[in-house]
Design a protein around this motif. Structure first.
Motif, PDB file in Angstrom:
ATOM      1  N   PRO A  60       0.673  -1.321  -0.021  1.00 16.36           N
ATOM      2  CA  PRO A  60      -0.020   0.057   0.050  1.00 16.36           C
ATOM      3  C   PRO A  60       0.898   1.309  -0.012  1.00 16.36           C
ATOM      4  CG  PRO A  60      -0.618  -1.479   1.768  1.00 16.36           C
ATOM      5  CD  PRO A  60       0.775  -2.177   1.107  1.00 16.36           C
ATOM      6  N   ARG A  61       0.228   2.121  -0.756  1.00 15.19           N
ATOM      7  CA  ARG A  61       1.051   3.626  -0.703  1.00 15.19           C
ATOM      8  C   ARG A  61       0.624   4.505   0.344  1.00 15.19           C
ATOM      9  NH1 ARG A  61      -0.548   8.206  -4.646  1.00 15.19           N
ATOM     10  NH2 ARG A  61       0.802   9.876  -4.151  1.00 15.19           N
ATOM     11  N   VAL A  62       1.373   4.980   1.217  1.00 13.72           N
ATOM     12  CA  VAL A  62       1.053   5.746   2.441  1.00 13.72           C
ATOM     13  C   VAL A  62       0.799   7.174   1.612  1.00 13.72           C
ATOM     14  CG1 VAL A  62       1.516   6.984   4.442  1.00 13.72           C
ATOM     15  CG2 VAL A  62       2.616   4.674   3.979  1.00 13.72           C
ATOM     16  N   LEU A  63      -0.524   7.748   1.695  1.00 11.74           N
ATOM     17  CA  LEU A  63      -0.755   8.906   1.221  1.00 11.74           C
ATOM     18  C   LEU A  63      -0.507  10.093   2.061  1.00 11.74           C
ATOM     19  CD1 LEU A  63      -4.435   7.970  -0.033  1.00 11.74           C
ATOM     20  CD2 LEU A  63      -2.289   7.938  -1.414  1.00 11.74           C
ATOM     21  N   GLY A  64      -0.766   9.893   3.497  1.00  8.61           N
ATOM     22  CA  GLY A  64      -0.404  11.076   4.714  1.00  8.61           C
ATOM     23  C   GLY A  64      -0.688  10.717   5.968  1.00  8.61           C
ATOM     24  N   LEU A  65      -0.832  11.502   6.577  1.00  3.51           N
ATOM     25  CA  LEU A  65      -0.979  11.286   8.162  1.00  3.51           C
ATOM     26  C   LEU A  65      -2.430  12.158   8.460  1.00  3.51           C
ATOM     27  CD1 LEU A  65       2.449  12.160   9.698  1.00  3.51           C
ATOM     28  CD2 LEU A  65       1.453   9.848   8.879  1.00  3.51           C
ATOM     29  N   VAL A  66      -3.105  11.623   9.501  1.00  4.50           N
ATOM     30  CA  VAL A  66      -4.306  12.630  10.026  1.00  4.50           C
ATOM     31  C   VAL A  66      -3.731  13.174  11.230  1.00  4.50           C
ATOM     32  CG1 VAL A  66      -6.759  12.238  11.020  1.00  4.50           C
ATOM     33  CG2 VAL A  66      -5.926  10.861   9.293  1.00  4.50           C
ATOM     34  N   VAL A  67      -3.678  14.280  11.082  1.00  2.25           N
ATOM     35  CA  VAL A  67      -3.194  15.000  12.357  1.00  2.25           C
ATOM     36  C   VAL A  67      -4.271  15.925  13.116  1.00  2.25           C
ATOM     37  CG1 VAL A  67      -1.681  16.999  12.849  1.00  2.25           C
ATOM     38  CG2 VAL A  67      -0.914  15.262  11.145  1.00  2.25           C
TER      39      VAL A  67
END
Length: 444
Positions: A60-67
């Motif tokens: 899976p590609r990491v799209l980003g973080l929930v901050v």
């Protein structure tokens, strides 16, 4: 993170602080957003040279973080805006989009959806439980992928004596992440958020899917679930309580603060209320019925029936021992109420209040009956909310006694309950006002 650096297990990112390039605190990591990529054909040759077409499981590609910002707003931080993950912190480029995070259909949340899943090892078909996943930055690129999965053989369960062997495998060695799973566990998700305050854990639950929210609620113990329910929006409270078995729902209601439990019961159909009250201890059910008899926006409807009550011959040492109890909220622990027996509400004659600061100033052997603040008028249970708020503002109080016409102490109103009812009804679902200046940044 530079290419070739050690991989990072996602459990180590939970709650990690996020900073901009100037070292200013932005927020904390609450989840990772990934995309499960489709399988693609891969050409292989056997020992005799025959060419085979197989399906490769792409990581899976990491799209980003929930901050989560200080305002409790959750935003999306693209992985391309992250310049470093090191020493327990995340460094960003400083460019943020503060639009509230909304999960898209093709996206998956690592903490919320992938941990505790039951998947299978490709080689043997054996069922395993996902305990953790690791991410790693691709060489010479700004992209990140989930590369490995930490799993445990056997089914997940908190009370299993033998939980099975654990092992770390390549992402391609497991299958089943895209399948819909019923009865997914929550042990490892809860371990990830173990240190969160109830209000913050409630915020986590609010952003989960209804299915996952019910699974997490089922995994919480009664006291922890009660604390979290008190911090959730009304719709979430009703949804979670409705998915619990009646016996457990009654136990959780008993573990809640009486005023919060009464408010929740007041939103249920009458037949459900009576069924749950019948399952509760008689004394607890009596408190609920008494609180539900008052209008919600009055002192009687706001009060808790569990203040700290002492007889006049109790000592300062006795009082300090009572307020030292960590299960008592800071607002309730700010003062004790001195009454004639009985000490359970409704008590005997209310004599007065002793504030915590006075307890700290006097010797431990002093009797609380000699330290009373009896000049402050108590609240009548029918006092309307605006008058209650004015009372708190005028006398700088954090809690106030509620006394009936016969002089018996019925309970105490705390400032947090006053604020709950003064704020807009949906305040738990909205953010505190955000005044920071940030640049815009879009989703990938």
């Amino acid at each position: 993170m530079a290419a070739g650096a050690p991989r990072i297990f996602v459990s180590h990112l939970s709650g990690v602080a996020v900073f901009d390039p100037n070292g200013d605190h932005v927020g904390r990591v609450r989840d990772l957003v990934v995309m499960l990529r489709t399988q693609e054909p891969r050409a292989e040759r056997t020992a005799d040279g025959v060419r085979l077409e197989t399906l490769a499981r792409r990581p899976p590609r990491v799209l980003g973080l929930v901050v989560e910002l200080a305002t409790r707003r959750r935003i999306f931080l693209p992985i391309t805006r992250i310049t470093g993950i090191e020493s327990g912190q995340v460094i960003t480029t400083g460019v943020l989009n503060v639009q509230r995070f909304q999960q898209r259909p093709a996206e998956r949340l690592v903490f919320g959806e992938l941990l505790d899943r039951r998947v299978r090892l490709v080689e043997t078909g054996e069922e395993v439980t996902v305990l953790d996943l690791s991410v790693q930055r691709l060489p010479a690129r700004r992209d990140w992928e989930i590369d490995r999965v930490f799993v445990r053989r056997g089914r997940s369960g908190t009370f299993r004596r033998h939980k099975g062997e654990t092992l770390t495998v390549e992402w391609s060695a497991v299958t089943g992440f895209t399948l819909e799973e019923q009865g997914q566990g929550a042990e490892n998700l809860l371990a990830t958020f173990e240190q969160l305050r109830p209000a913050d854990l409630a915020n986590v639950l609010h952003h989960l899917s209804p299915k996952r929210r019910a699974e997490v609620a089922a995994a919480l113990d009664d006291d922890r679930l009660a604390d979290v329910l008190e911090e959730l929006p009304e719709d979430d409270q009703i949804e979670i309580l409705g998915k619990l078995k009646d016996e457990r729902a009654a136990d959780v209601l008993e573990a809640m603060d009486p005023d919060d439990a009464a408010d929740l019961l007041g939103e249920l159909p009458q037949e459900d209320v009576e069924r749950l009250l019948d399952l509760m201890r008689p004394s607890e059910a009596a408190d609920m019925r008494r609180l539900m008899a008052y209008e919600e926006r009055t002192a009687g409807g706001l009060m808790t029936t569990d203040p700290v009550v002492l007889r006049p011959d109790a000592t300062v040492a006795d009082a300090l021992a009572r307020v030292r109890n960590p299960d008592i909220s800071p607002a309730l622990a700010a003062q004790v109420y001195v009454c004639r027996p009985p000490e359970e509400t409704p008590t005997g004659k209310y004599l007065g209040t002793v504030h915590f600061q006075r307890l700290l100033r006097d010797p431990p052997f002093s009797l609380v009956g000699s330290l009373l603040d009896d000049d402050l008028q108590a609240l009548d249970p029918e006092t309307a909310l605006p008058a209650v708020a004015g009372f708190f503002a005028a006398y700088d109080m954090v809690a106030a006694p509620v006394v009936d016409e016969g002089g018996a102490l019925l309970g105490a109103v705390t400032v947090d309950d006053v604020l709950d009812h003064l704020l807009p009804e949906d305040w738990r679902e909205t953010d505190f006002q955000f005044s920071g200046e940030v640049a815009d940044g879009g989703r990938p």
